[in-house]
Design a protein around this motif. Sequence first.
Motif, PDB file in Angstrom:
ATOM      1  N   ALA A 230       3.870 -61.281  73.372  1.00 51.04           N
ATOM      2  CA  ALA A 230       5.261 -60.885  73.152  1.00 51.04           C
ATOM      3  C   ALA A 230       5.994 -60.718  74.478  1.00 51.04           C
ATOM      4  O   ALA A 230       7.153 -61.138  74.620  1.00 51.04           O
ATOM      5  CB  ALA A 230       5.312 -59.588  72.341  1.00 51.04           C
ATOM      6  N   VAL A 231       5.339 -60.119  75.476  1.00 56.64           N
ATOM      7  CA  VAL A 231       5.966 -59.924  76.793  1.00 56.64           C
ATOM      8  C   VAL A 231       6.209 -61.272  77.464  1.00 56.64           C
ATOM      9  O   VAL A 231       7.280 -61.522  78.052  1.00 56.64           O
ATOM     10  CB  VAL A 231       5.088 -59.016  77.676  1.00 56.64           C
ATOM     11  CG1 VAL A 231       5.629 -58.974  79.103  1.00 56.64           C
ATOM     12  CG2 VAL A 231       5.029 -57.603  77.097  1.00 56.64           C
ATOM     13  N   MET A 232       5.238 -62.198  77.369  1.00 60.13           N
ATOM     14  CA  MET A 232       5.402 -63.520  77.980  1.00 60.13           C
ATOM     15  C   MET A 232       6.535 -64.301  77.314  1.00 60.13           C
ATOM     16  O   MET A 232       7.338 -64.965  77.989  1.00 60.13           O
ATOM     17  CB  MET A 232       4.084 -64.291  77.893  1.00 60.13           C
ATOM     18  CG  MET A 232       2.971 -63.686  78.740  1.00 60.13           C
ATOM     19  SD  MET A 232       1.310 -64.196  78.223  1.00 60.13           S
ATOM     20  CE  MET A 232       1.311 -65.914  78.717  1.00 60.13           C
ATOM     21  N   LEU A 233       6.624 -64.212  75.988  1.00 61.84           N
ATOM     22  CA  LEU A 233       7.717 -64.890  75.287  1.00 61.84           C
ATOM     23  C   LEU A 233       9.049 -64.255  75.646  1.00 61.84           C
ATOM     24  O   LEU A 233      10.073 -64.958  75.790  1.00 61.84           O
ATOM     25  CB  LEU A 233       7.479 -64.822  73.774  1.00 61.84           C
ATOM     26  CG  LEU A 233       8.440 -65.613  72.883  1.00 61.84           C
ATOM     27  CD1 LEU A 233       8.415 -67.100  73.235  1.00 61.84           C
ATOM     28  CD2 LEU A 233       8.093 -65.410  71.405  1.00 61.84           C
ATOM     29  N   LEU A 234       9.058 -62.944  75.828  1.00 57.93           N
ATOM     30  CA  LEU A 234      10.279 -62.248  76.247  1.00 57.93           C
ATOM     31  C   LEU A 234      10.735 -62.738  77.623  1.00 57.93           C
ATOM     32  O   LEU A 234      11.941 -62.944  77.858  1.00 57.93           O
ATOM     33  CB  LEU A 234      10.025 -60.733  76.278  1.00 57.93           C
ATOM     34  CG  LEU A 234      11.208 -59.829  76.643  1.00 57.93           C
ATOM     35  CD1 LEU A 234      12.323 -59.952  75.613  1.00 57.93           C
ATOM     36  CD2 LEU A 234      10.750 -58.382  76.753  1.00 57.93           C
TER      37      LEU A 234
END
Length: 561
Positions: A230-234
């Motif tokens: 989720a952090v990488m996609l963010l």
Amino acid sequence: MTNIPIEGLSLPTEKPHHESPGDWKRYFSFSTDHKVIGIQYLVTSFLFFLVGGIFAMVLRGELITPEADLVDRTVYNGMFTMHGTVMLFLWTFPSLVGFANYLVPLMIGARDMAFPRLNAVAFWMVPVVGILLMGSFFVPGGPAQAGWWSYPPVSLQNPTGNLINGQVIWLLAVAISGVSSIMGAVNFVTTIVKMRAPGMTFFRMPLFVWAVFSAQIIQLFGLPALTAGAVMLLLDLTVGTGFFNPANGGNPVMFQHYFWFYSHPAVYVIILPVFGIFSEIFPVYSRKPLFGYKVVAISSLLIAVVSAIVWVHHMYVSGTPGWMRLIFMLTTMFVSVPTGIKVFAWVATIWGGKMRLNTPMLFALGALVMFVFAGITGIMLSSVPVDVHVNNTYFVVGHFHYVLYGTVTMGLYAAIYHWFPKMTGRMYYEGWGKLHFWLAFIGTNLNFLPMHPLGLQGMLRRVASYAPEYEFWNIIASLGGFLLGMSTLPFIFNMVISWMQGEKAPDNPWRAIGLEWLVSSPPPVENFEEIPIVISEPYGYGKSEPLTQEVHSHATLTSVE
């Protein structure tokens, strides 16, 4: 100081003073009492359950006719995404954490969780997640519309051009939820390993505790993958990194691996505590010891281990090579072995018992029946040829909802009714409880059973309009959805009225065996006047020479025959 042995327990006779529980205002405070936090989780998650249910009824209202004529397609996509997100991250996970918070310290003879302040912080992150998700309806472009899994490259599209949009808020909320759950997992594992009462060995722990322990081990090892994804996609969406964005050299299929490496084991995180609930309820209302206690306990750990090697069955059509399909088909099918052990143990426990078909038992039996059906369709979906045929159709939706609603939510209702007297000190109204069960049971099957023939006929999920030949089954499903929504009304009425003015509950209204039933209803702040000493395994129903003994003037054990 002497000890009084009672049905597998030895309690000291000394009676130290305890402060009295506070009033209702404590539920709106930063309390560190695990029981208060447990109820905070349960009430908060149920409010979001109602929100997710309203979204679901709007979706079913749209699908009652083939044409998209109720809401705009953009609104439909947003509600579709938010329904799944709310039901998973704000209902099933928090509600089961709430039960674990309330019951685990009581069941293992501890005064509280290992890290009470961390426990409180983990809870107060849940309303933050909910506020973010609900607030996303008011940003330009509305909430996230890429589904509760948010696959790139769809989730990387930003039609508004704004840095703050619904998808960014969704990813931020999921990341915060992940951090909250990891904090909770550290707390539960530490509490169960380090804070058991004297004599409470692992093979004297109730099976609900075993289930929570196994589920939280999955959280510790699997959840960091989803949180990191989720952090990488963010970062891809906000600062232009190229982890998953193919335009920047990224690999969108890698996000699916990050997502499903946790999100399929997450199903076991959700359902293992419900299995524990079944293992607590069936012996009580059958008046028999649980069949195969140690094997059932070990099967929970086995499910936790096997859950780490099944995620690729969600990706059979994502360019997965044939050899990998075969491996993950076999590992997915293998999960049915420890799960089947549990089902056989529950059936053997019920068989020949003196069953009492009151509300908790009805919900547990109904959930078990629907879980068996969900397990059959799950085995079908693990098979590569079947899964490829019904991939992305309503067959998958029907299977998933038989697990998440038919089993998990119905199991949660069973637990609420079973432990309601202990939590509130009041008895619920049995007639309203049975009405709630029959409405929910009929509504669940009317809603989700028609999705299976729809999927086999080829109706795709995530659509607001469809071909006319699918209309009949969609009408049945929508009527079932409306009935399911209405079924919550007698439940709400029962809980509110009973908590306010229901008949006062005795300490042990079900004549159950377990440490939580030895204390008053509701329990005192520190749970036990003295830490109990455990001297035998749980689930001794129907054994010879039952004892009736008053303990500490407030905990009475009656005959278990």
